[in-house]
Design an enzyme around this catalytic site. Structure first.
Site, PDB file in Angstrom:
ATOM      1  N   HIS A 158       0.811  -1.219   0.000  1.00  0.00           N
ATOM      2  CA  HIS A 158       0.000   0.000   0.000  1.00  0.00           C
ATOM      3  C   HIS A 158       0.844   1.270   0.000  1.00  0.00           C
ATOM      4  O   HIS A 158       0.295   2.373  -0.039  1.00  0.00           O
ATOM      5  CB  HIS A 158      -0.940  -0.009   1.209  1.00  0.00           C
ATOM      6  CG  HIS A 158      -2.019  -1.037   1.110  1.00  0.00           C
ATOM      7  ND1 HIS A 158      -3.277  -0.765   0.603  1.00  0.00           N
ATOM      8  CD2 HIS A 158      -2.025  -2.358   1.412  1.00  0.00           C
ATOM      9  CE1 HIS A 158      -4.010  -1.864   0.626  1.00  0.00           C
ATOM     10  NE2 HIS A 158      -3.269  -2.849   1.113  1.00  0.00           N
ATOM     11  N   ASP A 371       3.622   9.227  -2.180  1.00  0.00           N
ATOM     12  CA  ASP A 371       2.472   8.490  -1.657  1.00  0.00           C
ATOM     13  C   ASP A 371       2.156   7.340  -2.590  1.00  0.00           C
ATOM     14  O   ASP A 371       2.248   7.484  -3.820  1.00  0.00           O
ATOM     15  CB  ASP A 371       1.247   9.410  -1.551  1.00  0.00           C
ATOM     16  CG  ASP A 371       0.480   9.221  -0.255  1.00  0.00           C
ATOM     17  OD1 ASP A 371       0.630   8.152   0.356  1.00  0.00           O
ATOM     18  OD2 ASP A 371      -0.247  10.143   0.144  1.00  0.00           O
TER      19      ASP A 371
END
Length: 466
Positions: A158, A371
């Protein structure tokens, strides 16, 4: 149909009424309820004992078994606070200057993964599929394989995956990639992350990489294993969030926010308080907007919501202090008796409240330094009024930028460039705003959280065995 066994650092609350809509928890629960299975992970409980228990607590809800394991303080500190969040997190977010490496925490990380694998192994059936989530649990499959288990096992990261030149900073980088190759399927958010992994396999591990075509991933042969690596961009439950936003705009919280603005425009940012989110740079970019375009003074407010996280880690204490000082300085320089430029809140809000805030905001400011995906960007788009939408200003270093090119794409390190993008967003004509928003919303509707889940499970079902 094979059962699905999901393994994650934390397990969603067993009382499902406590969960919010959207996100990984809802996607995982939907998959588990469909096939039946197990959700396994740390309970969140830290025990004052000398060793962690090796057997999980079980709780049955319909066809779903929640299996949670407590940790002793030493294991939690070395595995979670230590190697996972003081080594892997900064490394995977391209911040090598912030990482801490020690044999103690590396050993603790491996030890806890072994404890977890020992706890799960007796619960597995031969035809189960095991889906492991995130950087906390990279060695998990290898520990199961060492016990002779041959079930299909998939992993999804993730966070970003770093370039090989950065990954080799940690002494056990080869072990980490070897452990990833113990899975049958390794999933990433973006093609960039996939390429970084493939480059390590080629140039550091001496393995083979066979591209399988656009969107189909790569066949990896390394460390005596064959596996599939592929990008699966995670998303949100777009239709549900659109529906929530339509009514949330009339909620009590949204009305209070609207009244407090007194006709001013709103820029909003929502992030965990984390150094990867680029919050100091974001504050400086907003300050640059007021300097370069003074017509916005007393006409625009910036609301930054940043709930604290990992408060035991020194770097997070430091960034909280720095942001408070920065917000105070900017407000001190620009505030009027009836206007404060930056509203900086260290608290969290539920999804319905946030949906109402997003709906009111003329600009969504999402500027992480790095991110994996950043779902706030997608949530902001989904919550907009299609007839009068706001503008998303998005970092090029967020995974979402690969899917939402119609946003205002910026370099978060360039405060003047971000300020220019904010100026353009605040003055953008309605027709252009509608066109950009419609294109992004079309993407989100086509690639929902359900599509992400189903495409991953389907690929794991068909992934080649070694």
């Amino acid at each position: 149909m094979s059962r699905l066994v999901v393994v994650s650092n934390r397990v969603a609350p067993i009382d499902e009424s406590k969960q919010t809509a959207g996100g990984l928890a809802v996607a995982v629960l939907a998959a588990l309820k469909k096939s039946g299975g197990i959700w396994f992970g740390w309970s969140g409980t830290v025990l004052d004992t000398d060793a962690s228990p090796t057997e999980p607590s079980l709780h049955q809800v319909g066809k779903l078994t929640y299996a949670t394991q407590d940790l002793c303080r030493r294991d939690w500190d070395e595995y979670y606070n230590g190697f996972a969040n003081q080594t892997l997190w900064p490394l995977f977010h391209y911040r090598p200057g912030l990482l801490s490496v020690s044999r103690r925490t590396m050993e603790g990380y491996d030890r806890v993964n072994a404890i977890f694998a020992t706890g799960l192994a007796p619960l597995l059936r031969p035809d189960d599929m095991v889906w492991v989530h995130d950087y906390h649990l990279i060695p998990f499959a290898r520990n199961l394989r060492d016990k002779g288990l041959g079930q299909r096992m998939g992993f999804f990261l993730h966070t970003p995956f770093p370039a090989p030149e950065l990954l080799v900073v940690v002494p056990n980088h080869r072990d980490l990639v070897r452990d990833l190759c113990a899975y049958d399927l390794v999933g990433f958010h973006t093609e960039v992350d996939l390429r970084c992994f493939a480059n390590y396999i080629r140039y550091e591990a001496g393995g083979e990489v066979e591209p399988l075509g656009p969107g189909q991933g790569m066949l990896i042969r390394a460390f005596g294993r064959q596996l599939l690596a592929r990008a699966f961009p995670i998303s949100i439950d777009t239709p549900a969030l659109e529906s929530v936003a339509r009514t949330a705009a009339r909620s009590r919280h949204a009305e209070r926010l609207r009244e407090s603005l007194v006709g001013r425009r709103l820029i909003i940012g929502v992030d965990r308080l984390d150094y990867s989110k680029g919050l100091p740079q974001r504050f400086e970019a907003f300050e640059q907007l007021l300097v370069s375009f003074p017509e916005h003074c007393n006409r625009v407010s910036f609301l930054q919501i940043a709930p604290p996280t990992r408060e035991d880690v020194p770097e997070y204490v430091s960034i909280r202090r720095a942001l408070s000082e920065l917000a105070g300085r900017i407000n001190g320089n620009f505030a009027e008796f009836d206007w404060v430029p930056i509203r900086y809140l260290n608290k969290s809000f539920g999804q319905r409240v946030l949906a109402g805030f997003y709906r009111l905001a003329h600009v969504g400011l999402v500027t992480p330094l790095r991110d994996g995906m950043n779902l706030v960007a997608k949530e902001y788009v989904a919550c907009q009024d299609p007839e009068d939408p706001g503008v998303l200003v998005l970092s090029e270093f967020a995974g979402a930028a690969h899917e939402l090119p119609e946003a205002m794409i910026v370099n978060p390190f360039d405060s003047e460039g971000v300020a220019d993008a904010l100026q353009r967003a605040l003055t953008m004509p309605l027709e252009e705003r509608r066109e950009r928003h419609a294109a992004m919303l079309k993407t989100l509707r086509a690639n929902s959280i359900g599509h992400w889940r189903e495409s991953y499970v389907d690929a794991l079902t068909r992934a080649p065995y070694a």
